[in-house]
Design an enzyme around this catalytic site. Sequence first.
Site, PDB file in Angstrom:
ATOM      1  CB  SER A  95      -0.955  -0.042   1.192  1.00 47.27           C
ATOM      2  OG  SER A  95      -1.824   1.042   1.161  1.00 47.27           O
ATOM      3  CG  ASP A 236      -3.196   3.792  -1.211  1.00 46.33           C
ATOM      4  OD1 ASP A 236      -3.963   3.762  -2.188  1.00 46.33           O
ATOM      5  OD2 ASP A 236      -3.229   2.934  -0.316  1.00 46.33           O
ATOM      6  CG  ASP A 238      -3.124  -0.754  -2.299  1.00 40.44           C
ATOM      7  OD1 ASP A 238      -2.978   0.370  -1.795  1.00 40.44           O
ATOM      8  OD2 ASP A 238      -3.841  -1.625  -1.794  1.00 40.44           O
ATOM      9  CG  ASP A 240      -6.517   0.397  -0.690  1.00 40.50           C
ATOM     10  OD1 ASP A 240      -5.664   1.298  -0.765  1.00 40.50           O
ATOM     11  OD2 ASP A 240      -6.535  -0.428   0.245  1.00 40.50           O
TER      12      ASP A 240
END
Length: 451
Positions: A95, A236, A238, A240
């Site tokens: 992340s 961010d 990744d 999400d």
Amino acid sequence: MRLFGTNGVRGVVNEDLTVDLAVKLGKAIGLYFNGKVAIASDTRNSGSMIKSAVASGMMSSGADVVDIGVTPTPSLQYFVGTHDDVKGGVMITASHNPPQFNGIKCVGPTGRELIRCEEEKIEEFYATDIKCKSWDSVGTISYDGSATESYVNAVVEHVDSKAIRKAGLTVVIDCVNGASCGSAPLLLSKLGVRAIALNTTPQGVPEHLSEPTEDNLKDLMEKTRSSNANIGVAHDGDADRAVFIDNLGKFVSGDKSLSIMSKHVLSKKRGLVVTPVSSSSMVEDVVKQAGGTIMYTAVGSPTVAKAMLDHNAVFGGEENGGLIFPEHQLCRDGAMTVAKMLECIAKEGPLSEQVSKLPEYHVEKRKIDCPNDCKCGLLDHLSSFSKGARTDLTDGLKMIYDDGWVLVRPSGTEPKFRIYSESKIKEVAVKRADDTERIATEYMRSTFARP
Ligand code: MG
């Protein structure tokens, strides 16, 4: 043996997170899902290495693997949730953590992140000596490059794209060289938005740290202001999560975007909004004002998503920009957050005006180093200072006063303790944060001074 933290198994590559661990965990994951498993990664240098190791482990325990490439975590979740033959998913990402980290996160057959008791089953398998399948029963690997576009198309279907297109919006998007490099520009083009894209080259070491904090987003703020854009957006690593800059170039905290989005969702459908105990009281104020109800959970998106499912919530999310729209899927969803915010601006006006209508709270956040085996002791120690407060033990210790609250909780991903202090009066929030940090630091010093 506990492997999974708040957001999967995380660590520094080749120190905590090794190929050996990844293969063994892959075996356990393959055994747990007992069927076809999808796997994806973000853009970290170690992504291919860890992904290959997990995939090899899963195949050795008989699972067929479908590798869907580099794509956001919610895109993997959508892929798993929309393919009946896929029984689970694995995302290789750390992340927002720095580039030396990576991580392994699992999602179940509906695409929802596994909750703790499900992860415990994988940990039980991991702790045993897993027998590999015989040579003629090992799993296979296949490749599918359709995930990103299918995910983006589904997001577009869940917003009023006509209204967005008609508003003629300009957006500056920062992909932080991560998993959104493909999906974010595609989404904006499908929504008919003029996009100015930053850091869109997928690379293992991003141009700036991938945690979307105000300090890390100075370029985005400047670009949003200088190009007279309606909004700036940062994902961010990744993707999400999505964090926003308003039309004046000002950083909008996650609590504020969560509040604005709660109001927008509740204007169409009244109901329950779920958020962790760490969120600002601003969210509760706005939800109540908009005729909704609020429910608090422990920190962590799997917990929020599970509570939303159990209680049929209309919306949920965290104060870090991770928002969950159940009409699309029950997970933090960066692209959906961007699309919904664009819909909100198109229908309800400039973001800066919406921010100015929110109740004002001051939040102080602190982090102190605390090894994992000291976390319980520190929490016990701090609880003895909760006199005069109502306490809430949903996650860590929340001390609620007439004029604000303090939450102290051990981080689920790092050897750290987090302190949040909130009040409408800045001095009160700062003093309570200072006092709590001092008590905690003195405790840590005295603990380590012992022979
Ligand atoms: Mg993330």
